[in-house]
Write an enzyme that holds these catalytic residues in place. Structure first.
Site, PDB file in Angstrom:
ATOM      1  N   ASP A 262       0.847  -1.186   0.000  1.00 28.22           N
ATOM      2  CA  ASP A 262       0.000   0.000   0.000  1.00 28.22           C
ATOM      3  C   ASP A 262       0.892   1.248   0.000  1.00 28.22           C
ATOM      4  O   ASP A 262       1.836   1.321   0.784  1.00 28.22           O
ATOM      5  CB  ASP A 262      -0.846  -0.058   1.292  1.00 28.22           C
ATOM      6  CG  ASP A 262      -1.927   0.998   1.330  1.00 28.22           C
ATOM      7  OD1 ASP A 262      -2.110   1.701   0.327  1.00 28.22           O
ATOM      8  OD2 ASP A 262      -2.578   1.119   2.382  1.00 28.22           O
ATOM      9  N   GLU A 348       2.224  13.991   9.201  1.00 28.71           N
ATOM     10  CA  GLU A 348       2.383  15.145  10.089  1.00 28.71           C
ATOM     11  C   GLU A 348       1.029  15.804  10.338  1.00 28.71           C
ATOM     12  O   GLU A 348       0.734  16.244  11.446  1.00 28.71           O
ATOM     13  CB  GLU A 348       3.357  16.157   9.473  1.00 28.71           C
ATOM     14  CG  GLU A 348       4.799  15.662   9.388  1.00 28.71           C
ATOM     15  CD  GLU A 348       5.028  14.680   8.242  1.00 28.71           C
ATOM     16  OE1 GLU A 348       4.131  14.542   7.389  1.00 28.71           O
ATOM     17  OE2 GLU A 348       6.108  14.052   8.205  1.00 28.71           O
ATOM     18  N   ALA A 349       0.199  15.853   9.276  1.00 25.89           N
ATOM     19  CA  ALA A 349      -1.128  16.445   9.431  1.00 25.89           C
ATOM     20  C   ALA A 349      -2.019  15.535  10.272  1.00 25.89           C
ATOM     21  O   ALA A 349      -2.802  16.015  11.104  1.00 25.89           O
ATOM     22  CB  ALA A 349      -1.752  16.684   8.060  1.00 25.89           C
ATOM     23  N   GLU A 405      -2.980  -0.056  -3.937  1.00 29.61           N
ATOM     24  CA  GLU A 405      -3.019  -1.107  -2.931  1.00 29.61           C
ATOM     25  C   GLU A 405      -3.340  -2.449  -3.565  1.00 29.61           C
ATOM     26  O   GLU A 405      -4.204  -2.544  -4.425  1.00 29.61           O
ATOM     27  CB  GLU A 405      -4.121  -0.733  -1.934  1.00 29.61           C
ATOM     28  CG  GLU A 405      -4.221  -1.617  -0.740  1.00 29.61           C
ATOM     29  CD  GLU A 405      -5.434  -1.235   0.108  1.00 29.61           C
ATOM     30  OE1 GLU A 405      -5.947  -0.100  -0.031  1.00 29.61           O
ATOM     31  OE2 GLU A 405      -5.873  -2.076   0.887  1.00 29.61           O
TER      32      GLU A 405
END
Length: 991
Positions: A262, A348-349, A405
């Site tokens: 993925d 990070e978000a 994926e």
DNA sequence: ATCCTCCCCTAC
DNA sequence: TAAGGTAGGGGAGGAT
């Protein structure tokens, strides 16, 4: 063409081929022993014109430091390195990619990827007006007084020269500069398709829809895997040689390894390739520009965010366990915050609580420093291709899940090569990263579930093996139910209500208890999954079961004609997809979103659908179709009967289901046509001396085997009738006029006003000009005939008693002869309609066996050859309203052998009606699970044909067709094939 | 008991 | 401003 624009799978193979060489080039570089770093991994440059350092030097730098050098510009080239760009070339280029060569030098010097913005040759201001970055031209002051100073670096000595050059060029031609200034905003003026009344809207919408891309790319890769597998043959996997150097497996005995791979926050990773300076920051992919553009959006004066929010909360009260939805209700509709959705956000978000699907405005509240980057749909496609192509070099045991994926069965590969499975996974991941510049994670386990669980552990940018020795129960126990596949917010809420929140909780209860909460099947799956058990095999070649197209954005109509035009477009769209999938449909469903009564007319989200009611209406066909006219006319009719005011529509979709394979249908047609031809010939032979029969049957027909026209139509049908039943053909023909098929259907109002022979002008308008004239001519002809015929109230009757010449096409468009089928006009929820439809469905097989095919065939034969296929399709449909007489299956009777014997003996070639009858009866047997009877019937029939009709290829084909039809139905209904021991022995018609 | 249709849910 | 699609699985409940 339009199709390619939005799903890009029209040129699947070509795209792949074109990519190959490039990918190889990239990976050659990746495995280069002179490689010094991976600094430029995922970054590609194209050098335009003379630069300093030179193009050759830049190429060397890129190769040595993991980047890619493009010899010509590609849409996805990360940067174009240039000093000056001639205006002519700029025209069609993406100005935001033009940077100075110095960027490469400086990155190298600092050993990191620097923000490229100071190196841009042109910059895009927030007005999205590109302008020259260097110096000021005389016109600039009019537009913007604040002009950025060129952020030149000290080391950048050559840029001064470039600057001068560029300024001179601009000064010399103010017109040209004006052109440059306008480029990005006005190059596509037609792209202002704001709502669905605009003819370009659908294309524009799909081009920008993330969900559309996610879905169609996913479907496309499933197909792609099929194609790769089918093209594979025995080619093998040469790339496996490279794996010989990997660590050897120490595993004793064979163990199953399933890998789940993925890409990490796919859209963001791809986007970051062209925004390398944003790596490590909270980043989100969205349409919103971010910053103040996302916190102060223009809101329609009549939009009422508060009221809509209130209603939304009310409507989705039972959905508020869904965090995303709940958050939207809680804080999403604030004042002037952007309601643009986040497609993907970086880790990070995510740390700040931002999630995919959140509104940008809402996300900015949680994390004001969030950076937004635009979509790069072409980039997603390219990276996805690279991912699939990379994996497929080693194995084709791939189950595509989506564009980023997949599951891969590694058991064989590991067994064959004796490599350590994780060594291989690491090697593969590195290859993917090197080729795409995007990180991916992979998990390995002994089934799909565990592989998925392992991937969760692995993320981001890692890999994880769920060891076979591991105590699975203990491992699964702490896992929250929500993180199991198939458990979403609704189910997890349901489970939490009965005190179940982790796999461990479920492990402790009984299956029966779980079944009382969920359904049987879901309980079983969940129960097993909680123990780490998953018995599903990988699904390598997936068959499409439904096809749909919908748009629930930008739908704003005021007039019915606008709705109609849009439905035609959408109908064409969904039909194209159907044909692409090589399937035909038997069920057409119209889905409409209508503004909820209490909802504000203006939605909070610009052009959104707001709070809506959903209406579904469907139409069942007797025969599968992939004809755009048929599909569209059904859709139009469904819409008309829904009686919805155009201005209240907020979303429209067309769903096609009950799909059939197009090849099977075609085969049938070929066979049918062949029969028609042969019977034609035979008809001739009653007056003309024996002659050559068509190529499939090269032997002249012996005189004595010829039968009289009446008999030849359907011997078997007659025989069965003679065996104690009435001929149903006659019955049907005598009693029932043909139904007016929906294709020519109109709504009730037009029916009332219609005189005999009139039909839906919609349909007429859809026909090509020449055919429309043809139809009208036939219509007149029909009217003339029926006027002269006292009993001519029923054209189908006339047709059946004696075929007039030219044949009455009126069968197809005479509402007077048959009232519009009411069931098609009812909402799909109407019980009456359902009852009728179901009755029709059971009747259908029966009809198969007894319709008067010969008449229809003759009739078709006499039509002009170029007549529209939809008309042919319609005309050749069985007559519908048959009095329902339960017909015992003659194949279950004791004397079936006698019947078959007589049939094969009497007929030189089998009549279509008889073959159809056989198909119908056999189908019933398959459905009734009478396998041994089918086996006996087929064996006997095959022997009969081999002994009595060894020279009659039509018989051979009929038999073979029957057999393949059975196998198809068996797979469909029983899930396995039958094994027939007898086969047709004919050297002429093999295959 | 088994089928069918109309939903709802889930995933990406 | 904004691009809220699409396919598959399965449960509920009615028909047979």
């Amino acid at each position: 063409m339009a199709r390619d624009e939005h799903n890009g799978f029209g040129d699947w193979g070509g795209y792949f081929e074109a990519k190959k060489s490039k990918l190889e080039e990239q990976f050659t570089a990746a495995s280069d022993p002179f490689r010094k770093s991976n600094l430029f991994a995922g970054i590609s440059i194209f050098v335009n014109g003379r630069t300093n350092p030179s193009a050759d030097e830049l190429k060397r730098i890129m190769m040595v430091h993991g980047g890619t050098y493009h010899h010509y510009e590609r849409p996805h080239t990360t940067f174009t390195i240039a000093t000056n760009v001639p205006d002519v070339k700029v025209r069609n280029m993406n100005l935001s990619k033009f940077i100075s060569a110095q960027w490469v030098v400086d990155c190298l010097e600092n050993e990191k990827i620097l923000d490229y913005k100071p190196y841009l040759l042109y910059t895009n201001q927030k007005t999205s007006q590109p302008r020259l970055n260097f110096g000021k031209s005389k016109n600039d002051s009019n537009n913007d007084s604040k002009l950025e100073e060129p952020p030149l670096k000290k080391s950048d000595s050559n840029l001064d020269g470039i600057l001068k050059e560029l300024q001179q060029a601009v000064a010399a031609s103010p017109e040209k500069e004006a052109k440059i200034t306008n480029l990005s905003t006005t190059s596509n003026p037609s792209h202002n398709a704001m709502s669905a009344v605009d003819p370009g809207f659908l294309t524009e919408f799909y081009k920008n829809s993330r969900l559309h891309h996610i879905a169609t790319l996913g479907a496309g890769f499933k197909q792609y895997v099929c194609e790769l597998r089918q093209a594979q043959g025995s080619k093998g996997f040469p790339k496996r040689q490279d794996l010989k150097t990997l660590t050897k497996s120490t595993q004793i005995g064979s163990v199953r390894y399933v890998m789940h791979i993925d890409m990490d926050c796919f859209f963001v990773s791809v986007g970051l390739r062209s925004h390398p300076e944003l790596r490590g920051l909270p980043v989100a992919v969205t349409h919103s520009k971010g910053g103040s553009a996302a916190t102060d959006v223009p809101v329609h004066p009549q939009a009422d965010r508060e009221a809509e929010l209130e209603l939304f909360a009310q409507r989705f009260e039972h959905h508020l366990h869904d965090n995303i939805k709940a958050d939207k209700v809680r804080s999403g509709f604030d004042k002037k915050m952007s309601l643009s959705e986040i497609a993907s956000c970086s880790y990070e978000a995510r740390k700040k609580g931002i999630r995919n699907g959140m509104f940008v405005g809402q996300a900015l509240k949680m994390c004001p420093e969030l950076k937004t980057i635009p979509y790069d749909f072409e980039g997603y496609k390219e990276v996805a291709f690279t991912l699939y192509n990379t994996v497929s070099q080693y194995t084709l045991n791939i189950e595509a899940v989506s564009c980023d994926e997949m599951f891969v069965e590694l058991t064989d590969l590991v067994d064959d090569l004796k490599v350590d499975v994780m060594a291989f996974v690491g090697y593969l991941r590195q290859e993917v990263h090197a080729k795409t510049g995007c990180p991916c994670s992979a998990g390995v386990g002994s089934n799909k579930l565990l592989a998925r669980m392992a991937t969760k552990e692995a993320k981001p940018n890692g890999q994880y093996l769920l060891d076979h020795d591991q105590d699975l129960l203990a491992y699964m126990a702490p896992t929250p139910l929500e993180s199991l596949p198939g458990v979403g917010s609704s189910m997890s809420y349901k489970l939490s209500q009965v005190g179940l929140s982790s796999c461990g909780d479920v492990q402790k209860i009984t299956l029966e208890k779980l079944e009382s909460v969920l359904g049987k099947k879901q309980a079983q799956t969940l129960y097993q999954n909680c123990q780490g058990v998953d018995t599903r095999p990988l699904n390598y070649e997936q068959q499409r079961k439904q096809v749909s197209a919908e748009a629930n954005y930008g739908i704003r109509f005021s007039k019915p004609i606008e709705v109609e035009n849009f439905l035609r477009q959408l109908g064409a769209e969904v039909t194209t997809r159907l044909i692409d999938a090589k399937r035909r449909t038997k069920s057409i469903n119209l889905k409409v979103m209508v503004r909820a009564a209490e909802a504000p007319v203006e939605t909070s989200k610009f052009m959104g659908h707001g709070v809506c009611d959903v209406i579904n209406k469907s139409s069942i066909l007797k025969h599968s179709t992939d004809d755009v006219n048929v599909i569209t006319s059904h859709v139009l009719k469904l819409m008309r009967e829904a009686h919805l005011p155009p201005n209240e529509l907020r979303g429209i979709g067309i769903h096609l289901s009950k799909l059939e394979d197009v090849n099977v249908v075609r085969k049938e047609n070929i066979l049918k046509k062949m029969f028609v031809k042969i019977t034609e010939k035979k008809k001739d032979q009653t007056t003309v001396e024996p002659q050559e029969v068509p190529a499939t049957n090269s032997k002249p027909i012996p005189e004595e085997t010829k039968v009289k026209p009446k008999e030849k139509t359907n011997v078997l049908s007659m025989l069965t009738a003679a065996a104690g039943r009435k001929s149903l053909n006659e019955d049907k023909v005598r009693n029932e006029p043909s139904r007016n098929y929906d294709f020519f259907g109109a709504d009730e109002s037009s029916l009332v006003s219609a005189s005999a022979g009139q039909f839906d002008p919609d349909i007429l308008a859809q026909l090509p000009d020449d055919i429309r004239r043809e139809v009208l001519t036939f219509k007149e002809e029909y009217l003339r005939i029926s006027e002269n015929d006292e009993t001519g109230r029923s054209p189908s009757k006339k047709l059946c008693t004696r075929i007039p010449s030219p044949p009455p096409l009126a069968l197809a468009f005479s509402p007077s002869s048959s009232p519009l089928n009411e069931s098609d006009l009812q909402p799909s929820t109407s019980k009456a309609a359902i009852a009728r439809l179901e009755k029709r469905a059971t009747r259908k097989e029966y009809e198969l066996g007894c319709r008067s095919d010969q008449i229809v065939s003759d009739y078709i034969e006499e039509l002009p050859k170029h007549i529209h296929p939809a008309l042919l399709d319609y005309i050749s449909r069985p007559v519908e309203e048959v009095p329902c007489i339960e017909e015992p299956n003659f194949l279950l009777q004791l004397d079936y052998k006698n019947l078959l014997n007589e049939w094969v003996t009497k007929e030189e070639v089998p009549a279509p009606a008889d073959v159809n009858l056989m198909h119908g009866q056999i189908y019933k047997l398959v459905k009734a699970d009478k396998m041994s009877q089918i086996y006996d019937v087929m064996k006997y029939l095959c022997r009969l044909i081999n002994s009595k009709r060894s020279n009659s290829c039509p018989w051979h084909m009929a038999y073979n067709h029957l057999e393949s039809d059975i196998q198809k139905k068996m797979i469909e209904l029983q899930g396995y094939n039958m094994h027939f021991t007898e086969t047709i022995r004919c050297y002429k018609c093999v295959g």
